[in-house]
Design a protein around this motif. Structure first.
Motif, short mmCIF file in Angstrom:
data_model
loop_
_atom_site.label_atom_id
_atom_site.label_comp_id
_atom_site.label_asym_id
_atom_site.label_seq_id
_atom_site.Cartn_x
_atom_site.Cartn_y
_atom_site.Cartn_z
N LEU A 29 0.80 -1.22 0.00
CA LEU A 29 0.00 0.00 0.00
C LEU A 29 0.84 1.27 0.00
CD1 LEU A 29 -2.90 -0.98 2.44
CD2 LEU A 29 -2.80 -1.20 -0.05
N TYR A 101 -6.92 -2.43 3.42
CA TYR A 101 -7.65 -3.06 2.31
C TYR A 101 -8.05 -4.48 2.70
CZ TYR A 101 -8.40 -5.64 -2.02
OH TYR A 101 -8.92 -6.48 -2.98
N SER A 102 -9.32 -4.81 2.55
CA SER A 102 -9.84 -6.16 2.76
C SER A 102 -9.50 -6.66 4.17
CB SER A 102 -9.31 -7.08 1.66
OG SER A 102 -10.00 -8.31 1.63
N HIS A 125 -10.94 0.10 2.81
CA HIS A 125 -11.28 -0.35 1.47
C HIS A 125 -11.84 -1.77 1.54
CE1 HIS A 125 -9.54 3.08 -0.61
NE2 HIS A 125 -8.45 2.96 0.12
N HIS A 126 -13.12 -1.92 1.25
CA HIS A 126 -13.81 -3.20 1.19
C HIS A 126 -13.76 -3.97 2.52
CE1 HIS A 126 -14.33 -2.77 -3.20
NE2 HIS A 126 -13.25 -2.01 -3.06
N LEU A 185 -9.45 -2.97 -5.49
CA LEU A 185 -9.27 -1.55 -5.18
C LEU A 185 -8.97 -0.82 -6.48
CD1 LEU A 185 -8.88 0.91 -3.41
CD2 LEU A 185 -6.64 0.03 -2.73
#
Length: 204
Positions: A29, A101-102, A125-126, A185
């Protein structure tokens, strides 16, 4: 915990805590962080759990089914690590914005669910709802961005809406971005996260 710390140019800007998805590393990231806040210090962490050789932040029993006891243990482990890292790298423990993320978004969400004042804000994110049936701390000082996909097979819209409702019910300021894609993403979602961050923290 395996990690990297990169000191930023602006000590008043929030420190970005980067939390990768399943199978990622502490470097995944970094480009996103550079887009969101190029002047921030960065603390990026690799998950301590592996699943079929892929790093994760906590165990799961099946896809979408979390090992709740391990999630609680790993959440405290990350919480304690942040305390130590703030001392070691001399940054403000109260000025952290998580970017996850996730699976990384889920452990960031669990930090918010368990510890008052743990994060100044979060870009998720998600994410999924990390735990149900617990009372959330007061989150009235937290600003949270949720990135979601209308066609996400892992995190369906109702999951996002439930998480949004729980966070808002605890007092958080929540903004949700809906993309037309699935669990990935996307560039538009990353840009929306950047714009949200600049709106809240550009004067830091």
């Amino acid at each position: 915990m395996r990690h990297l710390f990169k000191k930023g140019r602006n000590e008043k800007a929030p420190v970005l805590l980067l939390l990768h998805g399943t199978g990622g590393t502490e470097e995944d990231l970094l480009p996103l962080a550079s887009m969101i806040s190029p002047e921030s210090s960065i603390l990026t962490v690799r998950g301590n759990v592996t699943e079929n050789g892929m790093p994760r932040f906590f165990r799961r029993l099946a896809e979408g089914v979390f090992d709740e006891e391990d999630l609680k243990f790993r959440t405290k482990e990350l919480h304690d690590f942040l305390d130590h890292a703030a001392d070691e790298y001399e940054f403000d423990r109260q000025n952290i914005v998580a970017v996850g993320y996730s699976n990384g978004a889920n452990i960031a969400g669990s930090l918010l669910f368990h510890y008052k004042g743990e994060l100044r804000g979060a870009i998720l994110h998600h994410p999924m709802v990390p735990l149900r049936g617990i009372t959330l701390p007061n989150l009235e000082n937290a600003a949270i961005f949720i990135g979601a996909g209308k066609n996400d097979p892992i995190c369906p819209p109702q999951e996002t809406e439930e998480l949004e409702s729980l966070l808002q019910g605890a007092g958080a300021n929540v903004e949700t971005y809906w993309g037309d894609y699935g669990h990935q993403l996307t560039q538009p979602e990353a840009e929306a996260a950047r714009d949200w961050f600049q709106k809240y923290y550009s004067k830091s």
